[in-house]
Design a protein around this motif. Structure first.
Motif, PDB file in Angstrom:
ATOM      1  N   TRP A 131       0.820  -1.209   0.000  1.00  0.00           N
ATOM      2  CA  TRP A 131       0.000   0.000   0.000  1.00  0.00           C
ATOM      3  C   TRP A 131       0.859   1.266   0.000  1.00  0.00           C
ATOM      4  CZ3 TRP A 131      -4.847   0.544  -1.310  1.00  0.00           C
ATOM      5  CH2 TRP A 131      -5.688  -0.559  -1.271  1.00  0.00           C
ATOM      6  N   ALA A 132       2.010   1.183   0.638  1.00  0.00           N
ATOM      7  CA  ALA A 132       2.939   2.317   0.593  1.00  0.00           C
ATOM      8  C   ALA A 132       3.383   2.565  -0.842  1.00  0.00           C
ATOM      9  CB  ALA A 132       4.149   2.050   1.487  1.00  0.00           C
ATOM     10  N   GLY A 133       3.605   1.491  -1.601  1.00  0.00           N
ATOM     11  CA  GLY A 133       3.987   1.634  -3.005  1.00  0.00           C
ATOM     12  C   GLY A 133       2.918   2.324  -3.823  1.00  0.00           C
ATOM     13  N   TYR A 134       1.658   1.966  -3.597  1.00  0.00           N
ATOM     14  CA  TYR A 134       0.563   2.630  -4.309  1.00  0.00           C
ATOM     15  C   TYR A 134       0.532   4.125  -3.967  1.00  0.00           C
ATOM     16  CZ  TYR A 134      -1.293  -2.141  -4.920  1.00  0.00           C
ATOM     17  OH  TYR A 134      -1.465  -3.462  -5.233  1.00  0.00           O
ATOM     18  N   ALA A 135       0.679   4.432  -2.675  1.00  0.00           N
ATOM     19  CA  ALA A 135       0.592   5.822  -2.230  1.00  0.00           C
ATOM     20  C   ALA A 135       1.738   6.663  -2.772  1.00  0.00           C
ATOM     21  CB  ALA A 135       0.578   5.875  -0.698  1.00  0.00           C
ATOM     22  N   LEU A 136       2.963   6.129  -2.688  1.00  0.00           N
ATOM     23  CA  LEU A 136       4.104   6.944  -3.119  1.00  0.00           C
ATOM     24  C   LEU A 136       4.058   7.181  -4.630  1.00  0.00           C
ATOM     25  CD1 LEU A 136       6.843   5.486  -4.587  1.00  0.00           C
ATOM     26  CD2 LEU A 136       6.819   4.266  -2.410  1.00  0.00           C
ATOM     27  N   TRP A 137       3.621   6.184  -5.410  1.00  0.00           N
ATOM     28  CA  TRP A 137       3.534   6.370  -6.856  1.00  0.00           C
ATOM     29  C   TRP A 137       2.492   7.441  -7.203  1.00  0.00           C
ATOM     30  CZ3 TRP A 137       6.132   5.907 -11.078  1.00  0.00           C
ATOM     31  CH2 TRP A 137       5.498   5.914 -12.337  1.00  0.00           C
ATOM     32  N   THR A 138       1.353   7.386  -6.536  1.00  0.00           N
ATOM     33  CA  THR A 138       0.296   8.374  -6.786  1.00  0.00           C
ATOM     34  C   THR A 138       0.767   9.781  -6.451  1.00  0.00           C
ATOM     35  OG1 THR A 138      -1.414   6.716  -6.311  1.00  0.00           O
ATOM     36  CG2 THR A 138      -2.062   9.031  -6.215  1.00  0.00           C
ATOM     37  N   LEU A 139       1.367   9.948  -5.283  1.00  0.00           N
ATOM     38  CA  LEU A 139       1.852  11.268  -4.869  1.00  0.00           C
ATOM     39  C   LEU A 139       2.966  11.770  -5.784  1.00  0.00           C
ATOM     40  CD1 LEU A 139       1.919  10.725  -1.010  1.00  0.00           C
ATOM     41  CD2 LEU A 139       0.334  12.197  -2.278  1.00  0.00           C
ATOM     42  N   TYR A 140       3.850  10.864  -6.182  1.00  0.00           N
ATOM     43  CA  TYR A 140       4.970  11.228  -7.045  1.00  0.00           C
ATOM     44  C   TYR A 140       4.495  11.736  -8.407  1.00  0.00           C
ATOM     45  CZ  TYR A 140       8.851  10.379 -10.302  1.00  0.00           C
ATOM     46  OH  TYR A 140       9.797  10.497 -11.286  1.00  0.00           O
ATOM     47  N   ILE A 141       3.589  11.002  -9.027  1.00  0.00           N
ATOM     48  CA  ILE A 141       3.093  11.408 -10.342  1.00  0.00           C
ATOM     49  C   ILE A 141       2.316  12.713 -10.249  1.00  0.00           C
ATOM     50  CG2 ILE A 141       1.485  10.811 -12.192  1.00  0.00           C
ATOM     51  CD1 ILE A 141       4.158   9.385 -12.382  1.00  0.00           C
ATOM     52  N   LEU A 142       1.453  12.834  -9.250  1.00  0.00           N
ATOM     53  CA  LEU A 142       0.713  14.082  -9.078  1.00  0.00           C
ATOM     54  C   LEU A 142       1.660  15.252  -8.839  1.00  0.00           C
ATOM     55  CD1 LEU A 142      -2.295  12.912  -6.861  1.00  0.00           C
ATOM     56  CD2 LEU A 142      -2.337  13.526  -9.290  1.00  0.00           C
ATOM     57  N   GLY A 143       2.723  15.015  -8.074  1.00  0.00           N
ATOM     58  CA  GLY A 143       3.687  16.076  -7.810  1.00  0.00           C
ATOM     59  C   GLY A 143       4.407  16.528  -9.062  1.00  0.00           C
ATOM     60  N   GLN A 144       4.901  15.583  -9.850  1.00  0.00           N
ATOM     61  CA  GLN A 144       5.612  15.945 -11.084  1.00  0.00           C
ATOM     62  C   GLN A 144       4.688  16.667 -12.054  1.00  0.00           C
ATOM     63  OE1 GLN A 144       8.756  15.866 -11.344  1.00  0.00           O
ATOM     64  NE2 GLN A 144       9.690  13.854 -11.117  1.00  0.00           N
ATOM     65  N   MET A 145       3.461  16.187 -12.167  1.00  0.00           N
ATOM     66  CA  MET A 145       2.526  16.815 -13.094  1.00  0.00           C
ATOM     67  C   MET A 145       2.118  18.215 -12.631  1.00  0.00           C
ATOM     68  SD  MET A 145       0.072  13.777 -14.482  1.00  0.00           S
ATOM     69  CE  MET A 145       0.759  12.548 -15.618  1.00  0.00           C
ATOM     70  N   ALA A 146       2.005  18.397 -11.327  1.00  0.00           N
ATOM     71  CA  ALA A 146       1.674  19.723 -10.813  1.00  0.00           C
ATOM     72  C   ALA A 146       2.795  20.712 -11.113  1.00  0.00           C
ATOM     73  CB  ALA A 146       1.416  19.653  -9.303  1.00  0.00           C
ATOM     74  N   ILE A 147       4.036  20.279 -10.960  1.00  0.00           N
ATOM     75  CA  ILE A 147       5.170  21.151 -11.282  1.00  0.00           C
ATOM     76  C   ILE A 147       5.168  21.483 -12.774  1.00  0.00           C
ATOM     77  CG2 ILE A 147       7.694  21.281 -11.391  1.00  0.00           C
ATOM     78  CD1 ILE A 147       7.728  19.504  -8.844  1.00  0.00           C
ATOM     79  N   LEU A 148       4.972  20.467 -13.608  1.00  0.00           N
ATOM     80  CA  LEU A 148       4.898  20.700 -15.051  1.00  0.00           C
ATOM     81  C   LEU A 148       3.761  21.651 -15.381  1.00  0.00           C
ATOM     82  CD1 LEU A 148       5.640  19.970 -18.034  1.00  0.00           C
ATOM     83  CD2 LEU A 148       4.033  18.057 -17.813  1.00  0.00           C
ATOM     84  N   PHE A 149       2.583  21.413 -14.810  1.00  0.00           N
ATOM     85  CA  PHE A 149       1.400  22.226 -15.075  1.00  0.00           C
ATOM     86  C   PHE A 149       1.661  23.694 -14.769  1.00  0.00           C
ATOM     87  CE2 PHE A 149      -2.812  23.939 -14.268  1.00  0.00           C
ATOM     88  CZ  PHE A 149      -3.604  23.324 -15.229  1.00  0.00           C
ATOM     89  N   ALA A 150       2.378  23.952 -13.685  1.00  0.00           N
ATOM     90  CA  ALA A 150       2.636  25.331 -13.274  1.00  0.00           C
ATOM     91  C   ALA A 150       3.434  26.112 -14.315  1.00  0.00           C
ATOM     92  CB  ALA A 150       3.387  25.340 -11.938  1.00  0.00           C
ATOM     93  N   PHE A 151       4.234  25.402 -15.104  1.00  0.00           N
ATOM     94  CA  PHE A 151       5.116  26.098 -16.040  1.00  0.00           C
ATOM     95  C   PHE A 151       4.674  26.027 -17.501  1.00  0.00           C
ATOM     96  CE2 PHE A 151       7.788  25.664 -12.348  1.00  0.00           C
ATOM     97  CZ  PHE A 151       8.495  26.852 -12.337  1.00  0.00           C
ATOM     98  N   VAL A 152       3.884  25.046 -17.865  1.00  0.00           N
ATOM     99  CA  VAL A 152       3.528  24.941 -19.287  1.00  0.00           C
ATOM    100  C   VAL A 152       2.034  25.018 -19.553  1.00  0.00           C
ATOM    101  CG1 VAL A 152       5.561  23.529 -19.752  1.00  0.00           C
ATOM    102  CG2 VAL A 152       3.361  22.422 -19.396  1.00  0.00           C
ATOM    103  N   ALA A 153       1.188  24.737 -18.590  1.00  0.00           N
ATOM    104  CA  ALA A 153      -0.249  24.761 -18.831  1.00  0.00           C
ATOM    105  C   ALA A 153      -0.892  26.067 -18.397  1.00  0.00           C
ATOM    106  CB  ALA A 153      -0.927  23.587 -18.129  1.00  0.00           C
TER     107      ALA A 153
END
Length: 216
Positions: free
Chosen positions: A189-211
């Motif tokens: 379950w930790a693996g599921y949580a960390l993957w979800t948070l990681y992807i959301l984090g990277q996409m949020a950073i990307l979104f802030a600069f290109v979207a």
């Protein structure tokens, strides 16, 4: 004021679909197929950043993160160290990117994150064995990156959120690696949580600069 740049929508959708496809297999054996699937989402984010003429440090941070995803998914000790170095360099890229945009440094988040970094000497460092030195450096880098992210102007607030999500995923990863027994339900379950948070984090950073772009 900002407006949404729909030009990145298709790429983000592809990255999200790839991330969702990987989520159920986060605990599986580290095959080449497993590694490739894990690498795709952030690699696509790096391609989006590059095609949208995003800052070079953002492109580099995403590309290094994708490389780290590949390395950490391989079943070799040297691959783990390569992944750790890749992510450390990615955090340095983000630190440089965010620091260059800071107008006023926020002291309270800095103090809280310094306290968090120091606290890792109690709950993390004693369990890291020969990796204690590299882990200490990594903790310092991600906390410094988060300090810069939390001091960003309001226009880049999504990047602040993304940095915190990224940091939370790394916290769970550290607990999974050094404080949990492999193969347990809690580790899965930790693996599921960390993957979800990681992807959301990277996409949020990307979104802030290109979207999000300043309105004309």
């Amino acid at each position: 004021m900002v407006q949404f740049n729909i030009g990145v929508g298709g790429g983000m959708a592809a990255a999200i679909l790839a991330a969702l496809a990987y989520l159920p297999v986060t605990h599986r054996d580290k095959t080449l197929w497993h590694s490739a699937l894990k690498t795709v989402p952030v690699a696509v984010c790096a391609m989006i950043a590059m095609t949208q003429s995003a800052p070079g440090l953002l492109v580099a941070g995403l590309a290094l993160s994708a490389l780290g995803d590949w390395a950490l998914s391989r079943p070799f000790e040297r691959a783990f160290m390569a992944g750790l170095v890749s992510f450390a360099l990615a955090h340095l890229c983000y630190l440089g990117l965010f620091s260059g945009l800071v107008e006023t440094w926020r002291i309270l988040p800095a103090l809280l994150l310094i306290g968090f970094a120091l606290s890792s000497e109690l709950w993390l460092a004693p369990f890291t064995g020969d990796l204690r030195g590299p882990v200490r450096i990594y903790v310092g880098l991600i906390c410094a990156m988060a300090v810069a992210a939390l001091s960003l102007p309001d226009l880049y607030r999504m990047a602040s959120v993304g940095a915190l999500l990224f940091m939370a995923s790394d916290l769970i990863l550290a607990l999974q690696m050094f404080r949990m027994s492999a193969g347990t339900k809690r580790a899965r379950w930790a693996g599921y949580a960390l993957w979800t948070l990681y992807i959301l984090g990277q996409m949020a950073i990307l979104f802030a600069f290109v979207a999000l772009k300043p309105a004309a």
